[in-house]
Design an enzyme around this catalytic site. Structure first.
Site, short mmCIF file in Angstrom:
data_model
loop_
_atom_site.label_atom_id
_atom_site.label_comp_id
_atom_site.label_asym_id
_atom_site.label_seq_id
_atom_site.Cartn_x
_atom_site.Cartn_y
_atom_site.Cartn_z
N TYR A 17 40.92 25.40 36.53
CA TYR A 17 40.04 25.47 35.38
C TYR A 17 40.60 24.72 34.19
O TYR A 17 40.51 25.18 33.06
CB TYR A 17 39.76 26.94 35.01
CG TYR A 17 38.93 27.63 36.07
CD1 TYR A 17 37.54 27.66 35.98
CD2 TYR A 17 39.53 28.21 37.19
CE1 TYR A 17 36.77 28.24 36.96
CE2 TYR A 17 38.77 28.80 38.18
CZ TYR A 17 37.40 28.81 38.07
OH TYR A 17 36.63 29.39 39.04
N ASP A 22 33.65 41.14 50.49
CA ASP A 22 34.68 40.16 50.15
C ASP A 22 35.93 40.95 49.74
O ASP A 22 36.01 41.45 48.62
CB ASP A 22 34.16 39.26 49.02
CG ASP A 22 35.20 38.25 48.56
OD1 ASP A 22 36.38 38.38 48.93
OD2 ASP A 22 34.82 37.32 47.82
N LYS A 72 44.08 35.69 50.17
CA LYS A 72 45.12 36.00 49.19
C LYS A 72 46.39 36.60 49.80
O LYS A 72 47.27 35.85 50.15
CB LYS A 72 44.53 36.87 48.08
CG LYS A 72 43.59 36.03 47.19
CD LYS A 72 43.39 36.58 45.81
CE LYS A 72 42.87 35.52 44.87
NZ LYS A 72 41.42 35.54 44.65
N TYR A 125 33.10 37.83 41.68
CA TYR A 125 33.72 36.51 41.86
C TYR A 125 33.96 36.31 43.34
O TYR A 125 34.53 37.19 44.02
CB TYR A 125 35.05 36.40 41.10
CG TYR A 125 35.74 35.09 41.38
CD1 TYR A 125 35.32 33.92 40.75
CD2 TYR A 125 36.76 35.00 42.32
CE1 TYR A 125 35.91 32.70 41.04
CE2 TYR A 125 37.36 33.79 42.62
CZ TYR A 125 36.94 32.64 41.97
OH TYR A 125 37.52 31.44 42.28
C1 LIG Z 1 40.37 34.56 45.01
C2 LIG Z 1 39.09 35.06 45.53
C3 LIG Z 1 38.24 34.22 46.29
C4 LIG Z 1 38.54 32.76 46.53
O1 LIG Z 1 39.70 32.55 47.25
P1 LIG Z 1 40.45 31.13 47.18
O2 LIG Z 1 41.55 31.24 48.17
O3 LIG Z 1 40.92 30.99 45.76
O4 LIG Z 1 39.45 30.10 47.53
C5 LIG Z 1 37.09 34.77 46.78
N1 LIG Z 1 36.78 36.06 46.58
C6 LIG Z 1 37.57 36.89 45.87
C7 LIG Z 1 37.19 38.33 45.72
C8 LIG Z 1 38.74 36.42 45.32
O5 LIG Z 1 39.53 37.24 44.61
#
Ligand SMILES: *Cc1c(COP(=O)(O)O)cnc(C)c1O
Length: 426
Positions: free
Chosen positions: A21, A247, A276, A150
């Site tokens: 960003y 997610d 992550k 997000y």
């Molecule tokens: C970080 C994150 C993503 C994206 O993952 P990247 O490895 O940065 O592409 C998607 N969803 C959630 C909930 C996240 O915290």
């Protein structure tokens, strides 16, 4: 290319290197990290070490330079760093898939290994859209989510990020238009549950899936909500032929005090994304898990394959480290560690409640958040934390921490002091 001095490195960084960003050239000078070990980042300018309050964005759950993870990487490096995954397979990927299936909510049986969280969300969305196409219902191609989420920075994930915090305005007319409901309240409210049910029912004919972050919304605003909403979504999706995607890229692997946040509600989604902390913060890898219903649906279609296959799919090096990281996690009493950090953050952050400009203080699992009533002065807040010997990366109106699970009590207290200092000065 010769070794660079710190000033040379910073100058070249500013001129040539994009940061997350960031503008080009960069406006804020980053700190140069020389090495990292345990929970500490060692700075290259000789100014010493910082306790990492961010776990490199949720990922370094076991800390840095961990002997077990190092050994897994080294061992795999000597066998092979990578081979293509089309037509070939290998132990690390298969072992990882089996570990993920065994540890994730009952019913998730199939694993797609992706190279980042955002890509795993793209794959999740593709799975859902393709599932309905295969079943002869191609109109079901939109997604429903709640505000404040997000899901990553590539196209489909961006379309389900919060329209205000995300980049929707910049991309209006370009991003797919998804269905949004209001943000989930912290506590269970029947009226909000009713809104969720009504929205799923009203849009059922065009919805492929509902996608949400369970229990904790991360980069969209660090908000927590009642797990009961996940059951409401599960029931509404079942009643109206809509798939449910969780997610768990931020919440997975113990962060919220459950191995996966879905467990707080005893709900199995149809599709689940992890990332992550998957490799303990060592390498980039994510995964999309799905049920047999989804996999069978796709595989019975006119195009009976999941048409996705990144070059570095199933990367053996990342998979080997991921296996070691998961085994390290499951081989210890991780819940006690997460609860210990939770208690330490609760104690240490209580002081922030009385500070002027602080709107809310909240802690869940190994996550602590101080929300201000104004946008954080990033520079002032970061510098205040650094003076306390801690690395924090606030955003918007939020100063937050999700430290490695190996962070000792004294370092948790120090992190909490730094969050308070950042809140006072930011
Ligand atoms: C970080 C994150 C993503 C994206 O993952 P990247 O490895 O940065 O592409 C998607 N969803 C959630 C909930 C996240 O915290």
């Amino acid at each position: 290319m010769p070794e660079l001095t710190v000033p040379e490195l910073l100058e070249l960084d500013r001129r040539h290197v994009w940061h997350p960003y960031g503008p080009m050239p960069g406006r804020q000078e980053p700190l140069v990290v020389e090495s990292a070990s345990g929970v500490r980042l060692r700075l290259a300018d000789g100014s010493g070490e910082l306790v990492d309050g961010m776990a490199s964005w949720w990922s370094a759950i076991h800390g840095y330079n961990h002997p077990v993870l190092n050994e897994a990487a080294r061992g795999q490096l000597e066998r092979m760093s990578h081979v293509m995954f089309g037509g070939l397979t290998h132990g690390p990927a298969v072992r990882l898939a089996k570990l993920l299936v065994d540890m994730s909510p009952e019913g998730l049986e199939h694993v797609f290994l992706a190279d980042s969280g955002s890509v795993s969300v793209e794959v999740a969305v593709k799975m859902c859209l393709q599932y309905w196409r295969s079943l002869g219902r191609p109109r079901k191609q939109r997604l429903l989510t709640w505000r404040g989420g997000y899901h990553g920075d590539t196209w489909q994930p961006m379309s389900v990020c919060d329209p205000e915090g995300g980049m929707h305005e910049l991309w209006s007319g370009v991003l797919p238009r998804q269905v949004f409901v209001g943000p989930p309240p912290v506590a269970y409210e029947e009226s909000y549950a009713e809104q969720l049910r009504a929205a799923v029912e009203r849009h059922a004919d065009e919805l492929a899936a509902v996608i949400v972050e369970p229990v904790v919304q991360g980069a969209g605003g660090m908000r927590f909500h009642s797990p009961a909403y996940l059951r409401v979504l599960r029931e509404a999706c079942d009643a109206h032929d809509v798939l449910l995607v969780f997610d768990e890229i931020a919440t997975g692997f113990g962060r919220t005090g459950a191995l996966f946040a879905a467990e707080h509600a005893a709900v199995t989604p149809d599709v689940m994304c992890v990332g992550k902390a998957l490799t303990g913060g060592y390498l980039t890898m994510a995964a999309t898990l799905c049920t047999s219903r989804v996999a069978d649906g796709i595989s019975r279609g006119e195009v009976p394959v999941l048409a996705h296959g990144p070059t570095f799919m199933g990367n053996p090096l990342a998979a080997a480290v991921a296996c070691a990281s998961i085994e390290l996690l499951l081989g210890q009493d991780w819940l006690t560690e997460v609860k210990r950090i939770e208690a330490g953050l609760r104690d240490g952050l209580a002081a922030a409640s009385d500070l002027p400009g602080v709107e809310d203080v909240r802690v869940l699992g190994a996550i602590g958040v101080v929300q201000l009533d104004h946008a954080v002065d990033m520079k002032a807040a970061t510098e205040a934390a650094v003076r306390e010997g801690v690395w924090l990366r606030p955003f918007r109106d939020l100063i937050y921490t999700m430290p490695p699970y190996v962070t000792g009590d004294a370092d948790v207290a120090r992190i909490a002091r730094a969050v308070c200092a950042a809140a006072r000065e930011g």
